[in-house]
Enzyme design. Structure first.
Site: not given
Ligand code: DX5
Ligand code: ZN
Length: 224
Positions: A141-144, A136, A174, A7, A65, A32, A34, A36, A67
């Site tokens: 909404g956020f990574g990490g 999901m 994801d 991603s 993806h 991937h 994202d 948003m 969102m």
């Molecule tokens: C979250 C995204 C993910 C995100 C995953 O809303 O849809 O694709 O980038 O990030 P990690 O792998 O850091 O959880």
């Molecule tokens: Zn995603």
């Protein structure tokens, strides 16, 4: 076939081409993306122009993806920009059947996504229309963020529903996929693994990709 879809949410946005090349060199077979909108999720990321720029620098399929609210309004623009796969949230679509048909009609592979609180049973009527179902394993909404283990039950249920319906969709996960969680995802039946932070967060994206894919491949041997 198990695939890793890095991603780019966690990539260096000023060096996207280099980052994507690095993960391709590491064995990633999808990218991937994202998207948003600040409404469906509490964050804003990128739109069709960035997808068009990515399209010029990689031959890997772009797994977009969405969102966003009102995805029907934006699907043509994302396809024109070069999206190969487009997934929409069950929770964002008033007329999910129509939206999935729209994606197919425009020539992209349709996928449907469910949030952690959404039961897989809500997808029963559309499973034969999609190429992939994205579970999901964090709230979007956020990574990490931290992996939600109950997501794995949803993966197992989807695999059972697929057999019962003789459907062909692939199962993608994801959120929170990393060296500690990737093996259990594969053992539960996940075929496409999205990873952002674990690929781009620290260290070398190429080596991180290789390491994750190696763990995933080893886990396929332990599937029950
Ligand atoms: C979250 C995204 C993910 C995100 C995953 O809303 O849809 O694709 O980038 O990030 P990690 O792998 O850091 O959880
Ligand atoms: Zn995603």
């Amino acid at each position: 076939m198990i695939e890793l879809a890095p991603s780019i949410l966690s990539a260096d946005f000023a060096r996207l081409a280099d980052n994507v090349q690095a993960v391709a060199d590491g064995g990633a077979t999808l990218v991937h993306v994202d998207v948003m909108d600040g409404h469906f999720v509490p964050n804003i990321t990128i739109g069709p122009p960035v997808v068009a720029s990515l399209r010029k620098v990689t031959r890997l399929p772009l797994d977009v993806h969405l969102m966003i609210e009102n995805p029907d309004e934006f699907i043509p623009a994302f396809v024109d920009a070069g999206a190969d796969w487009i997934s929409v949230h069950q929770e964002a679509c008033k007329h999910l059947h129509r939206t999935l048909e729209l994606i197919r009609h425009h020539g992209a592979n349709p996928g449907v996504v469910i949030n952690p609180a959404t039961p897989v049973q809500t997808l029963g009527e559309v499973l034969e229309m999609v190429d992939h179902v994205l579970v999901m394993s964090v709230d979007p909404g956020f990574g990490g963020q931290k992996f939600i283990p109950a997501s794995l039950d949803k993966v197992r249920k989807l695999a059972t529903m697929r057999t019962a319906k003789r459907a062909n969709f692939r199962i993608e996960i994801d959120g929170g996929v990393d060296v500690d969680t990737i093996a259990e995802c594969v053992r539960a039946g996940v075929e496409i693994l999205v990873a952002g932070n674990a690929v781009f967060g620290q260290g070398d994206p190429r080596e991180n990709t290789q390491r994750l894919l190696k763990l995933a491949a080893e886990a396929t041997l332990q599937r029950v």
